[in-house]
Write a protein that holds these residues in place. Structure first.
Motif, short mmCIF file in Angstrom:
data_model
loop_
_atom_site.label_atom_id
_atom_site.label_comp_id
_atom_site.label_asym_id
_atom_site.label_seq_id
_atom_site.Cartn_x
_atom_site.Cartn_y
_atom_site.Cartn_z
N ILE A 140 43.08 36.36 30.28
CA ILE A 140 42.75 35.05 30.86
C ILE A 140 43.76 34.62 31.93
N PRO A 141 45.10 34.66 31.67
CA PRO A 141 46.04 34.30 32.74
C PRO A 141 45.92 35.22 33.95
N MET A 142 45.61 36.50 33.72
CA MET A 142 45.43 37.41 34.85
C MET A 142 44.27 36.95 35.73
N VAL A 143 43.23 36.45 35.09
CA VAL A 143 42.08 35.94 35.84
C VAL A 143 42.49 34.77 36.71
N GLY A 144 43.30 33.86 36.15
CA GLY A 144 43.75 32.70 36.91
C GLY A 144 44.46 33.09 38.19
N LEU A 145 45.37 34.06 38.09
CA LEU A 145 46.09 34.53 39.28
C LEU A 145 45.16 35.24 40.26
N SER A 146 44.32 36.10 39.73
CA SER A 146 43.45 36.90 40.59
C SER A 146 42.49 36.05 41.39
N VAL A 147 41.86 35.06 40.75
CA VAL A 147 40.85 34.29 41.47
C VAL A 147 41.48 33.29 42.44
N ALA A 148 42.73 32.86 42.17
CA ALA A 148 43.42 32.03 43.17
C ALA A 148 43.68 32.84 44.43
N MET A 149 44.08 34.09 44.26
CA MET A 149 44.27 34.97 45.41
C MET A 149 42.94 35.21 46.12
N MET A 150 41.89 35.38 45.35
CA MET A 150 40.56 35.56 45.92
C MET A 150 40.15 34.35 46.76
N GLY A 151 40.44 33.16 46.25
CA GLY A 151 40.10 31.95 46.98
C GLY A 151 40.83 31.85 48.30
N MET A 152 42.12 32.18 48.32
CA MET A 152 42.88 32.14 49.57
C MET A 152 42.34 33.14 50.58
N LEU A 153 42.04 34.35 50.13
CA LEU A 153 41.53 35.37 51.04
C LEU A 153 40.16 34.98 51.59
N ASN A 154 39.29 34.43 50.74
CA ASN A 154 37.97 34.00 51.23
C ASN A 154 38.10 32.89 52.27
N SER A 155 39.04 31.97 52.07
CA SER A 155 39.25 30.90 53.04
C SER A 155 39.70 31.45 54.39
N LEU A 156 40.39 32.58 54.35
CA LEU A 156 40.85 33.23 55.58
C LEU A 156 39.81 34.21 56.13
N ARG A 157 38.61 34.18 55.55
CA ARG A 157 37.51 35.08 55.93
C ARG A 157 37.86 36.55 55.66
N ARG A 158 38.62 36.77 54.62
CA ARG A 158 38.88 38.13 54.16
C ARG A 158 38.05 38.32 52.91
N PHE A 159 36.84 38.87 53.09
CA PHE A 159 35.87 38.92 52.00
C PHE A 159 35.84 40.26 51.26
N PHE A 160 36.15 41.33 51.95
CA PHE A 160 35.88 42.66 51.40
C PHE A 160 36.74 42.96 50.16
N ILE A 161 38.05 42.81 50.30
CA ILE A 161 38.94 43.15 49.18
C ILE A 161 38.72 42.22 47.97
N PRO A 162 38.60 40.90 48.15
CA PRO A 162 38.31 40.06 46.99
C PRO A 162 37.02 40.45 46.28
N ALA A 163 35.98 40.77 47.06
CA ALA A 163 34.72 41.17 46.45
C ALA A 163 34.83 42.53 45.77
N LEU A 164 35.76 43.35 46.28
CA LEU A 164 35.95 44.69 45.71
C LEU A 164 36.84 44.67 44.47
N SER A 165 37.64 43.63 44.31
CA SER A 165 38.64 43.62 43.23
C SER A 165 38.05 43.82 41.84
N PRO A 166 36.84 43.32 41.52
CA PRO A 166 36.29 43.63 40.20
C PRO A 166 36.10 45.12 39.95
N ALA A 167 36.05 45.90 41.03
CA ALA A 167 35.93 47.35 40.85
C ALA A 167 37.13 47.89 40.09
#
Length: 529
Positions: A140-167
């Motif tokens: 659960i704490p890992m999820v909190g960190l991961s999705v905050a990073m995902m949110g920052m990257l999406n705001s910067l229009r960096r979509f590929f790596i955040p969408a790939l991270s569940p892989a």
């Protein structure tokens, strides 16, 4: 239709396709090793709480609350202020989730007894579920960190790596199945504990995959914590109702799990396998489009540009419908052959295939509802309205519980899937009606014409899929994976050809654009991270 949105959605779709395909491969491996027996039932119940929070954070509260606030900081105050906000939110999430994990670890026996009281009647099943729950709580704490990073990257229009991270999560689980599972008996642990440990490795992998990309953008982690910061307070205040507002699908699946524990061995696993297969098109055509649209929606909302926001939301809805209506028809018609192709091997037998396929057919009508919510609900948070999605979500959850309690008596575990689909459609309908009022319309006539046309094309596609599948079942017999895959993919190919042809005859420009943009990003040049 906004060309940049379509391209972004295609980019996310390419990464999401990779993650979702690996997710299906993960389920295939688990089905072969554990089938739909007591070990898999115990794992699914134990993972339900961490998985609920992962789904809510990754595709819900963080996307709705954090991305909107972070995007506004970027636009109005610059990157340094936005980086500071990102670090503060990450640390606040980590602190809160660690405290929650500590409490949940202590009270795990009581929590599991509430979730799965029927497991106490099966020797060892309740204790196994408690053990697996405790192992996976640090996810659960890992999820909190991961999705905050995902949110920052999406705001910067960096979509590929955040969408790939569940892989990374799926790869870690698959590797654990072949490396850790055989080791567990030697350590005195049940084999399924290896999958639980693989879950933790997967959570860590999601963080490590995104970290370097954020650093290249200029972000540096700082261990600062200030819950009184105005930006942090705004995110947390929005997240609380935001989680509720986007929770309907995940909470309904959670309710299904609890009710399914009383439907005998295998019911929890059958529903889980079916939902995971259905989640492939949700990720490709629902979450990816919603994720791509949200930064633009947030930017329009930040400057009170309701015309631009309406145009973006309407375009995203049409793009999603052009892809999800045919996907729904295909899932219903090919449910049994798809489940057989993906899962029927090892300890997963024909009876498991039949049960999972019927659950998939009952889940499938909700596909459009799930995807609409991923576009409509975050739009309200961009307007800084957290009340409306909460009300819609509450109505959907209460409807789901009422339907499930009634339908489970008539249809068994299948009724749980059907009730969830109906509730998802209701949730989407309420949100769209209210969003239309807030934005002064949603290009209703254009959307109705587009939907009518794609329904006609999907009907023709469905006839082609049905005819091809039944013809091949007679002409090409056999139960090997290769033969099953040949029948399924040939049927899909025939349906796609007919769908495309009819869409051209009906001049469905939205479908043509959606298909072109998504496929071009999947097959085109290497995307920017």
């Amino acid at each position: 239709m906004n060309t940049r949105l379509a391209r972004s959605a295609g980019l996310i779709g390419a990464a999401t396709m990779t993650s979702r395909v690996l997710g299906v491969a993960r389920e295939t491996v688990l089905a072969a090793l554990f089938g739909a027996g007591n070990e898999m039932d115990a794992f699914n119940v134990a993972f339900r709480i961490p998985n609920l929070l992962r789904d809510l954070f990754a595709e819900g509260a963080i996307s709705a609350a954090f991305v909107a606030t972070f995007t506004r900081y970027l636009a109005l105050q610059g990157r340094q202020a936005a980086w500071r906000l990102g670090n503060l939110v990450m640390n606040a999430l980590f602190a809160m989730t660690v405290a929650g994990v500590a409490a949940a670890w202590v009270f795990a026996p009581a929590i599991v007894r509430v979730l799965a009281p029927e497991y106490a009647s099966v020797p060892g099943k309740l204790d196994l579920t408690i053990l697996l729950t405790r192992i996976m709580l640090p996810f659960i704490p890992m999820v909190g960190l991961s999705v905050a990073m995902m949110g920052m990257l999406n705001s910067l229009r960096r979509f590929f790596i955040p969408a790939l991270s569940p892989a990374a999560f799926n790869i870690a689980t698959i590797l654990a199945a072949f490396t850790l599972v055989p080791l567990m008996p030697r350590l005195g642990w049940p084999r399924i504990a290896g999958i639980a440990l693989g879950t933790l490795l997967g959570g860590l992998g999601q963080i490590l995959l995104q970290w370097p990309v954020l650093r290249r953008e200029g972000w540096r982690y700082t261990p600062a914590l200030d819950t009184r910061d105005p930006g942090v307070r705004e995110v947390l205040v929005l997240m609380a109702p935001g989680t509720l507002g986007l929770a309907a699908v995940q909470v309904n699946v959670f309710v299904n799990t609890v009710l399914a524990t009383g439907q005998g061995t295998g019911a929890v696993s059958w529903l889980n396998y079916a939902f995971r297969i259905m989640y492939l098109p949700i990720g490709l055509f629902g979450a990816s489009i919603g994720t791509a649209a949200l930064p633009d929606i947030a930017r329009h909302a930040a400057v009170d540009d309701l015309v631009g926001m309406r145009r973006t939301v309407s375009g995203a809805l049409r793009l999603m419908l052009m892809l999800n209506i045919p996907a729904t028809v295909g899932l219903v018609l090919l449910a049994h052959p798809i489940v057989a192709m993906l899962l029927e091997r090892g300890r997963f037998g024909p009876a498991d295939t039949a049960a999972t396929a019927t659950a998939l057919m009952c889940y499938s009508p909700g596909l459009i509802g799930y995807s609409v919510v991923k576009i409509a609900s975050p739009s309200f948070y961009s307007l800084r309205d957290s009340r409306t999605p909460v009300i819609a979500s509450a109505v959907a959850v209460l409807t789901n519980v009422a339907l499930n309690l009634a339908l489970v008596r008539v249809l068994g575990f299948r009724g749980l899937a059907l009730g969830t689909s109906i509730a998802a459609i209701l949730n989407a309908a309420i949100l769209l009606a209210w969003l239309r009022g807030r934005l002064g319309g949603l290009d209703g006539r254009r959307n109705v014409r587009a939907v009518a046309a794609i329904v006609a094309a999907s009907t023709a596609m469905g006839l082609a899929v049905w005819f091809t599948q039944h013809t091949l079942e007679v002409a090409v017999t056999g139960r090997s994976t290769v033969i099953r895959a040949f029948r399924v993919f040939t049927s899909i190919a025939a349906g796609t050809i007919v769908l495309t042809a009819v869409a051209r005859l009906l001049h469905i420009e939205e479908f043509k654009e959606a298909l072109a943009r998504v496929t071009s990003r999947v097959a085109g040049a290497p995307p920017r991270a």
